[in-house]
Design a protein around this motif. Structure first.
Motif, PDB file in Angstrom:
ATOM      1  N   PRO A  46      -2.528 -19.822 -34.355  1.00 10.08           N
ATOM      2  CA  PRO A  46      -2.812 -19.106 -35.605  1.00 10.08           C
ATOM      3  C   PRO A  46      -1.556 -18.589 -36.309  1.00 10.08           C
ATOM      4  CG  PRO A  46      -4.388 -18.487 -33.919  1.00 10.08           C
ATOM      5  CD  PRO A  46      -3.354 -19.325 -33.235  1.00 10.08           C
ATOM      6  N   THR A  47      -0.557 -18.170 -35.547  1.00 10.76           N
ATOM      7  CA  THR A  47       0.680 -17.669 -36.150  1.00 10.76           C
ATOM      8  C   THR A  47       1.393 -18.781 -36.905  1.00 10.76           C
ATOM      9  OG1 THR A  47       0.878 -16.067 -34.353  1.00 10.76           O
ATOM     10  CG2 THR A  47       2.852 -16.483 -35.664  1.00 10.76           C
ATOM     11  N   ILE A  48       1.425 -19.978 -36.324  1.00  3.91           N
ATOM     12  CA  ILE A  48       2.074 -21.119 -36.967  1.00  3.91           C
ATOM     13  C   ILE A  48       1.370 -21.485 -38.262  1.00  3.91           C
ATOM     14  CG2 ILE A  48       2.363 -23.630 -36.718  1.00  3.91           C
ATOM     15  CD1 ILE A  48       3.172 -23.041 -33.768  1.00  3.91           C
ATOM     16  N   VAL A 341      -1.218  -7.052 -19.348  1.00  6.16           N
ATOM     17  CA  VAL A 341      -0.726  -6.548 -20.634  1.00  6.16           C
ATOM     18  C   VAL A 341      -0.363  -7.714 -21.554  1.00  6.16           C
ATOM     19  CG1 VAL A 341       1.232  -5.372 -21.743  1.00  6.16           C
ATOM     20  CG2 VAL A 341       0.038  -4.295 -19.818  1.00  6.16           C
ATOM     21  N   LEU A 342       0.315  -8.715 -21.004  1.00  4.04           N
ATOM     22  CA  LEU A 342       0.737  -9.858 -21.811  1.00  4.04           C
ATOM     23  C   LEU A 342      -0.442 -10.677 -22.316  1.00  4.04           C
ATOM     24  CD1 LEU A 342       3.842 -11.028 -19.740  1.00  4.04           C
ATOM     25  CD2 LEU A 342       3.856 -10.041 -22.038  1.00  4.04           C
ATOM     26  N   GLU A 343      -1.463 -10.846 -21.478  1.00  2.00           N
ATOM     27  CA  GLU A 343      -2.653 -11.574 -21.942  1.00  2.00           C
ATOM     28  C   GLU A 343      -3.338 -10.815 -23.063  1.00  2.00           C
ATOM     29  OE1 GLU A 343      -7.072 -12.331 -20.296  1.00  2.00           O
ATOM     30  OE2 GLU A 343      -5.504 -13.218 -19.024  1.00  2.00           O
ATOM     31  N   ASP A 344      -3.520  -9.514 -22.868  1.00  2.00           N
ATOM     32  CA  ASP A 344      -4.171  -8.697 -23.899  1.00  2.00           C
ATOM     33  C   ASP A 344      -3.368  -8.719 -25.203  1.00  2.00           C
ATOM     34  OD1 ASP A 344      -6.110  -8.088 -22.040  1.00  2.00           O
ATOM     35  OD2 ASP A 344      -5.290  -6.095 -21.567  1.00  2.00           O
ATOM     36  N   GLU A 345      -2.053  -8.578 -25.081  1.00  3.29           N
ATOM     37  CA  GLU A 345      -1.188  -8.603 -26.267  1.00  3.29           C
ATOM     38  C   GLU A 345      -1.207  -9.976 -26.932  1.00  3.29           C
ATOM     39  OE1 GLU A 345       2.755  -7.457 -25.251  1.00  3.29           O
ATOM     40  OE2 GLU A 345       2.326  -5.305 -25.287  1.00  3.29           O
ATOM     41  N   GLY A 346      -1.213 -11.029 -26.111  1.00  2.87           N
ATOM     42  CA  GLY A 346      -1.217 -12.373 -26.664  1.00  2.87           C
ATOM     43  C   GLY A 346      -2.447 -12.636 -27.506  1.00  2.87           C
ATOM     44  N   VAL A 347      -3.613 -12.251 -26.993  1.00  2.00           N
ATOM     45  CA  VAL A 347      -4.850 -12.414 -27.756  1.00  2.00           C
ATOM     46  C   VAL A 347      -4.794 -11.567 -29.025  1.00  2.00           C
ATOM     47  CG1 VAL A 347      -7.338 -12.032 -27.750  1.00  2.00           C
ATOM     48  CG2 VAL A 347      -6.233 -13.024 -25.733  1.00  2.00           C
ATOM     49  N   SER A 348      -4.352 -10.318 -28.889  1.00  2.28           N
ATOM     50  CA  SER A 348      -4.298  -9.408 -30.037  1.00  2.28           C
ATOM     51  C   SER A 348      -3.362  -9.925 -31.128  1.00  2.28           C
ATOM     52  CB  SER A 348      -3.846  -8.014 -29.592  1.00  2.28           C
ATOM     53  OG  SER A 348      -4.796  -7.430 -28.729  1.00  2.28           O
ATOM     54  N   LYS A 349      -2.208 -10.464 -30.717  1.00  2.86           N
ATOM     55  CA  LYS A 349      -1.255 -10.984 -31.705  1.00  2.86           C
ATOM     56  C   LYS A 349      -1.827 -12.182 -32.448  1.00  2.86           C
ATOM     57  CE  LYS A 349       2.985  -9.405 -29.426  1.00  2.86           C
ATOM     58  NZ  LYS A 349       4.171  -9.804 -28.614  1.00  2.86           N
ATOM     59  N   SER A 353      -2.651 -12.517 -36.454  1.00  2.00           N
ATOM     60  CA  SER A 353      -2.181 -13.638 -37.279  1.00  2.00           C
ATOM     61  C   SER A 353      -3.348 -14.349 -37.958  1.00  2.00           C
ATOM     62  CB  SER A 353      -1.403 -14.638 -36.419  1.00  2.00           C
ATOM     63  OG  SER A 353      -0.206 -14.084 -35.951  1.00  2.00           O
ATOM     64  N   TRP A 354      -4.444 -14.468 -37.209  1.00  2.15           N
ATOM     65  CA  TRP A 354      -5.638 -15.120 -37.762  1.00  2.15           C
ATOM     66  C   TRP A 354      -6.180 -14.331 -38.939  1.00  2.15           C
ATOM     67  CZ3 TRP A 354      -7.604 -19.800 -37.161  1.00  2.15           C
ATOM     68  CH2 TRP A 354      -8.919 -20.048 -37.560  1.00  2.15           C
ATOM     69  N   HIS A 355      -6.211 -13.020 -38.817  1.00  2.00           N
ATOM     70  CA  HIS A 355      -6.702 -12.183 -39.911  1.00  2.00           C
ATOM     71  C   HIS A 355      -5.742 -12.224 -41.095  1.00  2.00           C
ATOM     72  CE1 HIS A 355      -9.388  -9.705 -36.938  1.00  2.00           C
ATOM     73  NE2 HIS A 355      -9.805 -10.944 -37.128  1.00  2.00           N
ATOM     74  N   ASP A 356      -4.435 -12.294 -40.825  1.00  2.00           N
ATOM     75  CA  ASP A 356      -3.465 -12.462 -41.913  1.00  2.00           C
ATOM     76  C   ASP A 356      -3.687 -13.804 -42.616  1.00  2.00           C
ATOM     77  OD1 ASP A 356      -2.288 -10.047 -41.342  1.00  2.00           O
ATOM     78  OD2 ASP A 356      -0.585 -10.903 -40.245  1.00  2.00           O
ATOM     79  N   LEU A 357      -3.959 -14.835 -41.831  1.00  6.43           N
ATOM     80  CA  LEU A 357      -4.230 -16.152 -42.402  1.00  6.43           C
ATOM     81  C   LEU A 357      -5.489 -16.102 -43.265  1.00  6.43           C
ATOM     82  CD1 LEU A 357      -3.827 -19.204 -42.663  1.00  6.43           C
ATOM     83  CD2 LEU A 357      -4.936 -19.478 -40.431  1.00  6.43           C
ATOM     84  N   GLN A 358      -6.509 -15.433 -42.781  1.00 10.22           N
ATOM     85  CA  GLN A 358      -7.734 -15.296 -43.574  1.00 10.22           C
ATOM     86  C   GLN A 358      -7.448 -14.611 -44.912  1.00 10.22           C
ATOM     87  OE1 GLN A 358     -10.066 -13.252 -40.521  1.00 10.22           O
ATOM     88  NE2 GLN A 358     -11.478 -14.985 -40.419  1.00 10.22           N
ATOM     89  N   GLN A 359      -6.618 -13.580 -44.881  1.00 18.33           N
ATOM     90  CA  GLN A 359      -6.299 -12.876 -46.127  1.00 18.33           C
ATOM     91  C   GLN A 359      -5.494 -13.757 -47.070  1.00 18.33           C
ATOM     92  OE1 GLN A 359      -7.549  -9.916 -47.206  1.00 18.33           O
ATOM     93  NE2 GLN A 359      -6.606 -10.659 -49.104  1.00 18.33           N
TER      94      GLN A 359
END
Length: 373
Positions: A46-48, A341-349, A353-359
């Motif tokens: 999603p970030t890409i 922590v890394l898994e939770d952060e990875g999903v959250s990030k 990004s997905w919500h930014d893409l939607q916007q």
């Protein structure tokens, strides 16, 4: 003289680019990277796509205008734009796919991160994405969350190739391998040609060092400081040790004897985030046969320019990797907590990004009719 990327390929590492945009496709850049940098696949997330569509608005303007005119929703527009890009990239990589007997030439597209904790919805969207891209060299990315594990099995059982993403711990990686083997067994029972089903397990590297090093700095002792920037590589090396043992079992051999492929380890998050470290660290220190290294372009170019590729840097290093983790535990680093922590952060990030893409797409859709006039 061989280039470093040629040496990497010769050592059994498949180089995939961790990026995709419509501009890369239409400009001929992807084709150039195949010929000049030994790139044999592409991964997206999603970030890409947020970066691609956000910064490459002109490349997508015509399609967005058509979608707006057709009354497409934001999510429908994202689905159309991203699956078109992945389909076109898959066509560019089709000769690589054919030449490698389906091993490489792969292009990944991820299910919505909003679904990371919903098994049934992940399965449904994975099937939808596979059908829309409609290319045998696609990979559907599914995160290795607890809800993702049964989804991985279910999607493989449908004969769909899967890139399992966001793996940080050996414990979760073992569960991912189990999910893969179960999925191939079900696909076989369902009558699918299991030789055509491929999978990679994306083990994240640099993020491990970022989190562990932060904790080592907080501990502050000489013993802790001496362990900085060692965990990411050590963790990945132990993942390869697990890969070797897991696919040497009678169960795995029965499947490979029947035509199944092994699920290859993929090193993800290989861009070096600490400027004090060599910029090719997570490439040159993770060389072993049958692996994939997916690199951001900056890391790819650094590797091509000055990567010191000396052959296998994993299989002879298991004892040292185990010692790193013994030493981390001794100074008080709770690695199980690190990986959660890394898994939770990875999903959250990825959700952010997905919500930014939607916007971004929402704004483009709203302005498209005006632009079109």
């Amino acid at each position: 003289m061989s280039t470093p990327t040629e040496k990497l390929s010769a050592a059994g590492v498949s180089i995939w680019l961790d990026d995709l945009s419509r501009d890369r496709i239409t400009s001929g850049n992807l084709t150039e990277l195949i010929s000049s940098r030994n790139v044999v696949g592409v991964t997206t997330n999603p970030t890409i796509f947020q970066a691609a569509i956000g910064s490459g608005a002109a490349a997508y303007a015509g399609q967005i205008a058509d979608l707006a005119g057709a009354g497409a929703s934001v999510d429908d527009a994202i689905f159309a734009a991203t699956t078109d890009d992945v389909r076109d990239a898959a066509d560019i990589f089709r000769p690589v796919y054919d030449a490698s007997n389906g091993v490489d030439g792969r292009v990944s597209i991820e299910v919505s991160p909003d679904l990371a904790h919903d098994t049934d919805a992940t399965v449904a969207q994975a099937i939808q994405l596979w059908g829309a891209v409609d290319r045998p060299n696609a990979l559907i990315k599914i995160p290795a969350t607890k809800a993702g594990l049964p989804a991985i099995t279910a999607v493989l059982a449908e004969g769909i190739s899967v890139n399992v993403t966001l793996i940080f711990s050996l414990e979760r990686y073992a569960e991912v391998i189990e999910a893969y083997l179960a999925g191939i067994e079900k696909a076989q029972a369902n009558g699918h040609d299991i030789s055509g089903i491929h999978s990679v397990a994306s083990f994240f590297v640099s993020r491990v060092d970022t989190e562990v090093d932060k904790r080592l700095e907080a501990i502050g002792t000489d013993e802790a400081t001496a362990l900085k920037s060692l965990a990411g590589v050590a963790n990945a090396r132990l993942a390869y040790e697990l890969f070797e043992s897991a696919f040497a079992t009678d169960r795995a051999k029965a499947l490979t004897d029947a035509g199944a492929t092994v699920q290859r380890p993929l090193w993800a998050s290989t861009g070096v985030k600490d400027p004090n470290l060599p910029d090719t660290l997570y490439v040159t220190q993770l060389v072993a046969p049958g692996t994939v290294n997916t690199m951001p372009e900056k890391t790819l170019e650094a590797t091509f320019d000055h990567g010191d590729v000396t052959g296998d840097t994993i299989t002879g290093e298991y004892a040292g990797a185990h010692q790193v983790f013994a030493d981390l535990a001794a100074v008080g680093v709770d690695f199980a907590d690190v990986t959660q922590v890394l898994e939770d952060e990875g999903v959250s990030k990825f959700i952010a990004s997905w919500h930014d893409l939607q916007q971004t797409v929402r704004t483009a859709l709203e302005s498209a009719p005006e632009v079109a006039r």
